[in-house]
Write a protein that holds these residues in place. Sequence first.
Motif, PDB file in Angstrom:
ATOM      1  N   ALA A 191       0.836  -1.199   0.000  1.00  0.00           N
ATOM      2  CA  ALA A 191       0.000   0.000   0.000  1.00  0.00           C
ATOM      3  C   ALA A 191       0.870   1.247   0.000  1.00  0.00           C
ATOM      4  O   ALA A 191       0.582   2.221  -0.717  1.00  0.00           O
ATOM      5  CB  ALA A 191      -0.936  -0.006   1.207  1.00  0.00           C
ATOM      6  N   ALA A 192       1.938   1.236   0.767  1.00  0.00           N
ATOM      7  CA  ALA A 192       2.851   2.380   0.813  1.00  0.00           C
ATOM      8  C   ALA A 192       3.480   2.625  -0.556  1.00  0.00           C
ATOM      9  O   ALA A 192       3.593   3.774  -1.000  1.00  0.00           O
ATOM     10  CB  ALA A 192       3.928   2.146   1.871  1.00  0.00           C
ATOM     11  N   GLU A 193       3.857   1.553  -1.233  1.00  0.00           N
ATOM     12  CA  GLU A 193       4.440   1.678  -2.569  1.00  0.00           C
ATOM     13  C   GLU A 193       3.437   2.300  -3.539  1.00  0.00           C
ATOM     14  O   GLU A 193       3.785   3.174  -4.337  1.00  0.00           O
ATOM     15  CB  GLU A 193       4.880   0.301  -3.068  1.00  0.00           C
ATOM     16  CG  GLU A 193       5.636   0.328  -4.358  1.00  0.00           C
ATOM     17  CD  GLU A 193       6.143  -1.051  -4.764  1.00  0.00           C
ATOM     18  OE1 GLU A 193       6.157  -1.321  -5.976  1.00  0.00           O
ATOM     19  OE2 GLU A 193       6.520  -1.835  -3.876  1.00  0.00           O
ATOM     20  N   ALA A 194       2.179   1.864  -3.449  1.00  0.00           N
ATOM     21  CA  ALA A 194       1.131   2.427  -4.311  1.00  0.00           C
ATOM     22  C   ALA A 194       0.927   3.909  -4.012  1.00  0.00           C
ATOM     23  O   ALA A 194       0.764   4.721  -4.929  1.00  0.00           O
ATOM     24  CB  ALA A 194      -0.179   1.656  -4.112  1.00  0.00           C
ATOM     25  N   LEU A 195       0.955   4.278  -2.739  1.00  0.00           N
ATOM     26  CA  LEU A 195       0.771   5.681  -2.365  1.00  0.00           C
ATOM     27  C   LEU A 195       1.942   6.542  -2.832  1.00  0.00           C
ATOM     28  O   LEU A 195       1.748   7.683  -3.262  1.00  0.00           O
ATOM     29  CB  LEU A 195       0.575   5.813  -0.854  1.00  0.00           C
ATOM     30  CG  LEU A 195      -0.748   5.251  -0.338  1.00  0.00           C
ATOM     31  CD1 LEU A 195      -0.786   5.309   1.185  1.00  0.00           C
ATOM     32  CD2 LEU A 195      -1.931   5.986  -0.935  1.00  0.00           C
ATOM     33  N   ASP A 215       3.989  10.673  -6.581  1.00  0.00           N
ATOM     34  CA  ASP A 215       4.949  11.044  -7.622  1.00  0.00           C
ATOM     35  C   ASP A 215       4.310  11.276  -8.993  1.00  0.00           C
ATOM     36  O   ASP A 215       4.988  11.746  -9.911  1.00  0.00           O
ATOM     37  CB  ASP A 215       6.032   9.963  -7.755  1.00  0.00           C
ATOM     38  CG  ASP A 215       6.978   9.943  -6.561  1.00  0.00           C
ATOM     39  OD1 ASP A 215       7.064  10.962  -5.849  1.00  0.00           O
ATOM     40  OD2 ASP A 215       7.631   8.891  -6.349  1.00  0.00           O
ATOM     41  N   ALA A 216       3.027  10.970  -9.131  1.00  0.00           N
ATOM     42  CA  ALA A 216       2.358  11.091 -10.431  1.00  0.00           C
ATOM     43  C   ALA A 216       2.194  12.561 -10.822  1.00  0.00           C
ATOM     44  O   ALA A 216       1.909  13.409  -9.983  1.00  0.00           O
ATOM     45  CB  ALA A 216       1.001  10.411 -10.385  1.00  0.00           C
ATOM     46  N   LEU A 224      -8.238   3.327  -5.852  1.00  0.00           N
ATOM     47  CA  LEU A 224      -8.693   2.099  -5.203  1.00  0.00           C
ATOM     48  C   LEU A 224      -7.472   1.255  -4.868  1.00  0.00           C
ATOM     49  O   LEU A 224      -6.647   0.978  -5.731  1.00  0.00           O
ATOM     50  CB  LEU A 224      -9.618   1.314  -6.143  1.00  0.00           C
ATOM     51  CG  LEU A 224     -10.851   2.071  -6.628  1.00  0.00           C
ATOM     52  CD1 LEU A 224     -11.552   1.273  -7.724  1.00  0.00           C
ATOM     53  CD2 LEU A 224     -11.791   2.352  -5.478  1.00  0.00           C
ATOM     54  N   LEU A 225      -7.341   0.860  -3.614  1.00  0.00           N
ATOM     55  CA  LEU A 225      -6.200   0.052  -3.189  1.00  0.00           C
ATOM     56  C   LEU A 225      -6.659  -1.344  -2.802  1.00  0.00           C
ATOM     57  O   LEU A 225      -7.486  -1.508  -1.915  1.00  0.00           O
ATOM     58  CB  LEU A 225      -5.486   0.708  -2.002  1.00  0.00           C
ATOM     59  CG  LEU A 225      -4.822   2.057  -2.265  1.00  0.00           C
ATOM     60  CD1 LEU A 225      -4.203   2.600  -0.991  1.00  0.00           C
ATOM     61  CD2 LEU A 225      -3.778   1.949  -3.356  1.00  0.00           C
ATOM     62  N   GLY A 226      -6.132  -2.328  -3.483  1.00  0.00           N
ATOM     63  CA  GLY A 226      -6.425  -3.719  -3.171  1.00  0.00           C
ATOM     64  C   GLY A 226      -7.370  -4.350  -4.175  1.00  0.00           C
ATOM     65  O   GLY A 226      -8.223  -3.685  -4.769  1.00  0.00           O
ATOM     66  N   ASN A 227      -7.192  -5.642  -4.372  1.00  0.00           N
ATOM     67  CA  ASN A 227      -7.993  -6.386  -5.349  1.00  0.00           C
ATOM     68  C   ASN A 227      -9.471  -6.414  -5.003  1.00  0.00           C
ATOM     69  O   ASN A 227     -10.317  -6.176  -5.864  1.00  0.00           O
ATOM     70  CB  ASN A 227      -7.471  -7.826  -5.468  1.00  0.00           C
ATOM     71  CG  ASN A 227      -6.120  -7.877  -6.137  1.00  0.00           C
ATOM     72  OD1 ASN A 227      -5.892  -7.240  -7.155  1.00  0.00           O
ATOM     73  ND2 ASN A 227      -5.206  -8.627  -5.548  1.00  0.00           N
ATOM     74  N   MET A 228      -9.794  -6.709  -3.760  1.00  0.00           N
ATOM     75  CA  MET A 228     -11.198  -6.832  -3.366  1.00  0.00           C
ATOM     76  C   MET A 228     -11.924  -5.493  -3.521  1.00  0.00           C
ATOM     77  O   MET A 228     -13.020  -5.429  -4.069  1.00  0.00           O
ATOM     78  CB  MET A 228     -11.324  -7.336  -1.928  1.00  0.00           C
ATOM     79  CG  MET A 228     -12.771  -7.573  -1.516  1.00  0.00           C
ATOM     80  SD  MET A 228     -12.953  -8.296   0.141  1.00  0.00           S
ATOM     81  CE  MET A 228     -12.342  -6.977   1.163  1.00  0.00           C
ATOM     82  N   VAL A 229     -11.297  -4.422  -3.064  1.00  0.00           N
ATOM     83  CA  VAL A 229     -11.906  -3.093  -3.161  1.00  0.00           C
ATOM     84  C   VAL A 229     -12.064  -2.691  -4.622  1.00  0.00           C
ATOM     85  O   VAL A 229     -13.105  -2.167  -5.023  1.00  0.00           O
ATOM     86  CB  VAL A 229     -11.064  -2.056  -2.391  1.00  0.00           C
ATOM     87  CG1 VAL A 229     -11.540  -0.652  -2.642  1.00  0.00           C
ATOM     88  CG2 VAL A 229     -11.086  -2.370  -0.903  1.00  0.00           C
ATOM     89  N   TYR A 230     -11.039  -2.947  -5.421  1.00  0.00           N
ATOM     90  CA  TYR A 230     -11.084  -2.609  -6.849  1.00  0.00           C
ATOM     91  C   TYR A 230     -12.232  -3.342  -7.536  1.00  0.00           C
ATOM     92  O   TYR A 230     -13.050  -2.733  -8.236  1.00  0.00           O
ATOM     93  CB  TYR A 230      -9.746  -2.970  -7.498  1.00  0.00           C
ATOM     94  CG  TYR A 230      -9.615  -2.493  -8.923  1.00  0.00           C
ATOM     95  CD1 TYR A 230      -9.056  -1.262  -9.201  1.00  0.00           C
ATOM     96  CD2 TYR A 230     -10.037  -3.287  -9.980  1.00  0.00           C
ATOM     97  CE1 TYR A 230      -8.921  -0.813 -10.514  1.00  0.00           C
ATOM     98  CE2 TYR A 230      -9.914  -2.848 -11.285  1.00  0.00           C
ATOM     99  CZ  TYR A 230      -9.359  -1.616 -11.550  1.00  0.00           C
ATOM    100  OH  TYR A 230      -9.242  -1.189 -12.841  1.00  0.00           O
TER     101      TYR A 230
END
Length: 65
Positions: free
Chosen positions: A7-11, A16-17, A25-31
């Motif tokens: 999650a930290a890597e995704a954030l 940086d974007a 959306l973070l995570g497979n289930m949530v997505y």
Amino acid sequence: DSEPALAAEALLTLVDAEEPPLRLLLGNMVYDLAFDLAHTKLATWSAWEQTSRAAERAVPAPGSA
């Protein structure tokens, strides 16, 4: 399985974007759940389009008059 490091890597990627999204959306289930709910909403709105549009007279687009 949730891993805080992932999650930290995704954030960090988000931060940086150049043009980050308003929401992420973070995570497979949530997505998957978010997409399922969005498709359900779109299907409902599509099924009720005629009734929705009948609630007002057509309004011209700005600058078209």
